[in-house]
Design an enzyme around this catalytic site. Structure first.
Site, mmCIF file in Angstrom:
data_model
loop_
_atom_site.group_PDB
_atom_site.id
_atom_site.type_symbol
_atom_site.label_atom_id
_atom_site.label_comp_id
_atom_site.label_asym_id
_atom_site.label_seq_id
_atom_site.Cartn_x
_atom_site.Cartn_y
_atom_site.Cartn_z
ATOM 1 N N ALA A 115 0.848 -1.100 0.054
ATOM 2 C CA ALA A 115 0.065 0.061 0.120
ATOM 3 C C ALA A 115 1.036 1.294 -0.017
ATOM 4 C CB ALA A 115 -0.837 0.103 1.129
ATOM 5 N N ILE A 123 4.700 -1.220 3.180
ATOM 6 C CA ILE A 123 4.656 -0.002 2.744
ATOM 7 C C ILE A 123 5.643 0.561 1.454
ATOM 8 C CG2 ILE A 123 5.031 2.732 3.658
ATOM 9 C CD1 ILE A 123 2.959 0.600 5.126
ATOM 10 N N LYS A 124 4.603 0.783 0.614
ATOM 11 C CA LYS A 124 5.142 1.497 -0.777
ATOM 12 C C LYS A 124 5.575 2.592 -0.902
ATOM 13 C CE LYS A 124 4.078 -0.159 -5.670
ATOM 14 N NZ LYS A 124 3.109 -0.440 -6.410
ATOM 15 N N ILE A 125 6.957 3.038 -1.353
ATOM 16 C CA ILE A 125 7.521 4.323 -1.119
ATOM 17 C C ILE A 125 8.389 4.581 -2.508
ATOM 18 C CG2 ILE A 125 9.382 5.675 -0.067
ATOM 19 C CD1 ILE A 125 8.476 4.409 2.727
#
Length: 217
Positions: free
Chosen positions: A56, A82-84
């Site tokens: 996400a 966590i997509k960054i």
């Protein structure tokens, strides 16, 4: 190589999950926006369908806010990643989150050097984009090969997610290049299951059976 599905469409995820081939899901703000639903609501529903990593993505481009968003998203479910985006602020956020035990997926990778920086910052996954590199005249798969070779030589544990996958050939190339994972749109997963000779073979089997035993026997 593991197969993830790249979508925020819950129905597509449900159908792909029923095939028994999914190990995880990736989403992004564009995919979430396409569904017209709240991010947290969608992510929670996805987590109820697939028992595996669910990426996400944060919305902010400032590292303090990325960290804040990442912490909040990680509370939704134990499988949240966590997509960054790959940028200086993103690397700082990855460094902090990884030290807190929060898994991260650095996205929008277009070079092996970007992948190296992300890995050293503590990323759990890096996502090189095949299709978008192909669009500008580069061979996206060569970047995946470089990253895979580099990670192997230096014993880097970060996993590679081949992204921006548009065709079954992209999936094959990613697997042969050493990618740990390919995240694939639903339509491409279905294309992978098809072959003209398979259809011809099934049709012949059915005709032969009906000829020998009749439709109702």
């Amino acid at each position: 190589m593991k197969i993830f599905i790249d979508t925020a469409n819950v129905e597509e995820i449900r159908k792909a999950s029923e095939l028994g081939v999914l190990s995880g899901v990736t989403t992004n703000p564009s995919l979430i926006a396409k569904e017209g639903r709240d991010l947290k609501e969608v992510v929670e529903e996805i987590c109820s369908i697939v028992d595996g990593p669910i990426s996400a993505e944060v919305i902010s481009l400032e590292y303090e806010k990325m960290i804040e968003e990442g912490r909040e998203l990680s509370k939704l479910h134990k499988n949240i990643v966590i997509k960054i985006p790959m940028c200086e602020e993103g690397l700082k956020a990855v460094s902090v989150l990884s030290k807190e035990g929060i898994k991260t997926n650095v996205t929008l990778i277009f070079s092996s050097m970007q992948a190296l920086l992300a890995a050293r910052a503590g990323a759990t996954y890096v996502s090189p984009f095949l299709g978008r590199l192909d669009d500008i005249g580069n061979r996206g798969i060569e970047v995946v090969e470089q990253i895979a070779d580099m990670f192997k030589i230096h014993e880097i544990k970060t996993e590679i997610i081949a992204a921006s996958v548009r065709t079954p050939m992209h999936v094959l190339e990613a697997a042969m290049a050493g990618s740990h994972i390919a995240t694939i749109p639903y339509k491409v997963i279905i294309q992978m299951s098809k072959h003209a000779l398979t259809d011809i073979g099934i049709e012949k089997f059915m005709k032969d059976y009906e000829k020998a035993f009749g439709e109702n026997k």
